[in-house]
Enzyme design. Structure first.
Site, PDB file in Angstrom:
ATOM      1  CE1 TYR A  18       9.907  18.096  43.174  1.00  0.00           C
ATOM      2  CE2 TYR A  18      10.934  17.020  41.304  1.00  0.00           C
ATOM      3  CZ  TYR A  18       9.897  17.112  42.210  1.00  0.00           C
ATOM      4  OH  TYR A  18       8.852  16.230  42.129  1.00  0.00           O
ATOM      5  NE  ARG A  31       6.566  22.642  37.121  1.00  0.00           N
ATOM      6  CZ  ARG A  31       6.370  21.427  36.631  1.00  0.00           C
ATOM      7  NH1 ARG A  31       5.140  21.012  36.363  1.00  0.00           N
ATOM      8  NH2 ARG A  31       7.377  20.608  36.411  1.00  0.00           N
ATOM      9  NE  ARG A  37      15.229  20.613  63.035  1.00  0.00           N
ATOM     10  CZ  ARG A  37      14.195  20.800  63.862  1.00  0.00           C
ATOM     11  NH1 ARG A  37      14.382  21.401  65.025  1.00  0.00           N
ATOM     12  NH2 ARG A  37      12.983  20.381  63.520  1.00  0.00           N
ATOM     13  CE  LYS A  42       8.667  19.012  39.273  1.00  0.00           C
ATOM     14  NZ  LYS A  42       7.877  17.810  39.534  1.00  0.00           N
ATOM     15  CD  GLU A  59      -0.745  15.982  41.289  1.00  0.00           C
ATOM     16  OE1 GLU A  59      -0.252  16.326  40.200  1.00  0.00           O
ATOM     17  OE2 GLU A  59      -0.546  16.604  42.350  1.00  0.00           O
TER      18      GLU A  59
HETATM   19  N1  PDD Z   1       7.109  14.697  38.538  1.00  0.00           N
HETATM   20  N2  PDD Z   1       2.195  15.795  39.338  1.00  0.00           N
HETATM   21  C1  PDD Z   1       3.177  15.520  40.214  1.00  0.00           C
HETATM   22  C2  PDD Z   1       2.833  15.341  41.651  1.00  0.00           C
HETATM   23  C3  PDD Z   1       4.510  15.424  39.757  1.00  0.00           C
HETATM   24  O1  PDD Z   1       5.498  15.163  40.630  1.00  0.00           O
HETATM   25  C4  PDD Z   1       4.794  15.585  38.382  1.00  0.00           C
HETATM   26  C5  PDD Z   1       6.197  15.497  37.831  1.00  0.00           C
HETATM   27  C6  PDD Z   1       3.720  15.849  37.503  1.00  0.00           C
HETATM   28  C7  PDD Z   1       3.932  16.071  36.028  1.00  0.00           C
HETATM   29  O2  PDD Z   1       4.545  17.311  35.778  1.00  0.00           O
HETATM   30  P1  PDD Z   1       5.481  17.526  34.502  1.00  0.00           P
HETATM   31  O3  PDD Z   1       4.649  17.172  33.335  1.00  0.00           O
HETATM   32  O4  PDD Z   1       5.809  18.963  34.566  1.00  0.00           O
HETATM   33  O5  PDD Z   1       6.669  16.611  34.673  1.00  0.00           O
HETATM   34  C8  PDD Z   1       2.440  15.961  38.022  1.00  0.00           C
HETATM   35  C9  PDD Z   1       8.482  14.684  38.132  1.00  0.00           C
HETATM   36  C10 PDD Z   1       8.706  14.135  36.776  1.00  0.00           C
HETATM   37  C11 PDD Z   1       9.311  14.018  39.214  1.00  0.00           C
HETATM   38  O6  PDD Z   1       9.064  14.309  40.375  1.00  0.00           O
HETATM   39  O7  PDD Z   1      10.248  13.255  38.897  1.00  0.00           O
END
Ligand code: PDD
Length: 283
Positions: A33, A52, A100, A147, A179
Site C-alpha cells: 500500500y 516506492r 487458499r 510497504k 522506527e
Molecule cells: N505509514 N515507517 C513506517 C513503519 C510507516 O508505516 C510509515 C508510514 C513511515 C513513514 O513513511 P512516509 O513518510 O512515506 O509516510 C515509516 C503510513 C502513513 C501509514 O501506514 O498510514
C-alpha cells in the site's frame, strides 16, 4: 456524505464496494500500500510514493493493473468525488483472488483499491503539544523496507502505547531504535539531526527523504546512524515523520521528558519548512 471508493476500475459507494473472501490480501496479507497526503486539494510527494510502490511491487513479484498516469487520475477523481481538500488517499494492491494455498499462480489478477480519508493535517493538536512514546521490542519481519499491509504488530504496539497513557511506540531491535509504529524516528543533539540509515529494518519514508533534503538545504546537520533509547532520553529533542503526521515533535520517552518537555525548535522549524515546500510542490 457517503464516501466513494475505487475497486478494480469502479467508483462505488463505500457500502457497495466488496472484496472477495479469497483475496490474498485478506487471507495472507499478500498486499502492499501507499498513503499520500492531500493539502489544498493537491497531492504531496505523489511521484515519490509511486516510485516506492513500484519498488514494493517488484520486490514481491506483484504488478499494478493500471499505469502511473491512470493512478494519478484515479487519485484525483476520488479527491473530487469526495470533495477532499485535506487528508489522504490510501492505495492498496493485493495479489488478487485465488483458492487458499500458500503457493500462488502467476496468472492471478491483482486487486486495486483506493479510498480517501478526510483529516486535519496542518492544524494538528499532536503537532502543537508533541507526542509521548514508549519503547517496545521490534518483532516485525525482516523486510520492513517493503510497504506491506502486515500491520498487526505495529497495531498491537500502538495499543500498548495507548494503554500506557502514551501516543505511540518506538521499536527497538538489538538495542537501537528502528522506527515508530507508522513513522520514522529522529533525535536532535547539539542541533544535529540523527536518524537511522536506510536498510531492510525500516521503511524508506517519503517524508524522511524530503525532510533530510530540506534540512540540508538550510544547513542543518544530519547524521544517519543507529541510536539507543538512552540517547533518546538524553537528546535535546526528538520527532517523527510520516505522510500523515508530517513532522511531529516527541516530548516524552518511557515516561521521561525530553529536553524541556515541549516541542523542540528543530522539529517546529522542519514542520514549517515541510508544509511550505509541500504546498509549493503539490500537484
Ligand atoms: N505509514 N515507517 C513506517 C513503519 C510507516 O508505516 C510509515 C508510514 C513511515 C513513514 O513513511 P512516509 O513518510 O512515506 O509516510 C515509516 C503510513 C502513513 C501509514 O501506514 O498510514
Amino acid at each position: 456524505m457517503k464516501r466513494i471508493v475505487y475497486v478494480n476500475g469502479n467508483y462505488l459507494g463505500e457500502s457497495e464496494a466488496k472484496i472477495s473472501v479469497f483475496d490474498r490480501g485478506f487471507l495472507f496479507a499478500d498486499a502492499i500500500y501507499e498513503v499520500t497526503s492531500v493539502l489544498e486539494g493537491k497531492l504531496i510527494d505523489f511521484e515519490s510514493h509511486i516510485k516506492r510502490l513500484d519498488r514494493s511491487l517488484e520486490e514481491l513479484g506483484l504488478f499494478c493493473p493500471i499505469s502511473t498516469d491512470e493512478l494519478l487520475l484515479v487519485h484525483r477523481e476520488l479527491m473530487q468525488r469526495n470533495q477532499l481538500t485535506e487528508g489522504c488517499v490510501y492505495m492498496q494492491i493485493s495479489r488478487g483472488v485465488a483458492d487458499r494455498d500458500f503457493a500462488y499462480s502467476l496468472e492471478v489478477e491483482p486487486t486495486l483499491v483506493l479510498f480517501t480519508q478526510a483529516k486535519s493535517l496542518i492544524d494538528s493538536t499532536q503537532a502543537k503539544s508533541g507526542i509521548k512514546v514508549i519503547s517496545v521490542e521490534d518483532k516485525r519481519w525482516g523486510r520492513r523496507d517493503i510497504k506491506t499491509v502486515q500491520l498487526l504488530y505495529p497495531s498491537m504496539c500502538k495499543m500498548m502505547a495507548i494503554k500506557a497513557g502514551a501516543d505511540d511506540a518506538w521499536l527497538v531491535q538489538d538495542g537501537t531504535v528502528t522506527e515508530g509504529t507508522s513513522n520514522n524516528a529522529y533525535i536532535v543533539k547539539n542541533r544535529k539531526i540523527i536518524t537511522r540509515s536506510l536498510g531492510n529494518e525500516i521503511l524508506h519514508g517519503i517524508t524522511r527523504a524530503a525532510i533530510l533534503m530540506y534540512a540540508k538545504s538550510v544547513q542543518m546537520e544530519v547524521e544517519e546512524r543507529t541510536f539507543t533509547i538512552d540517547e533518546v532520553i538524553s537528546a535535546d529533542e526528538a520527532f517523527i515523520t510520516s505522510a500523515t503526521s508530517f513532522v511531529t515533535p516527541v516530548v516524552e520517552m518511557d515516561g521521561q521528558s525530553l529536553g524541556d518537555g515541549t516541542p523542540g525548535p528543530v522539529a517546529v522549524r522542519l514542520r514549517e519548512i515541510y508544509i511550505e515546500e509541500s504546498l509549493r510542490r503539490a500537484i
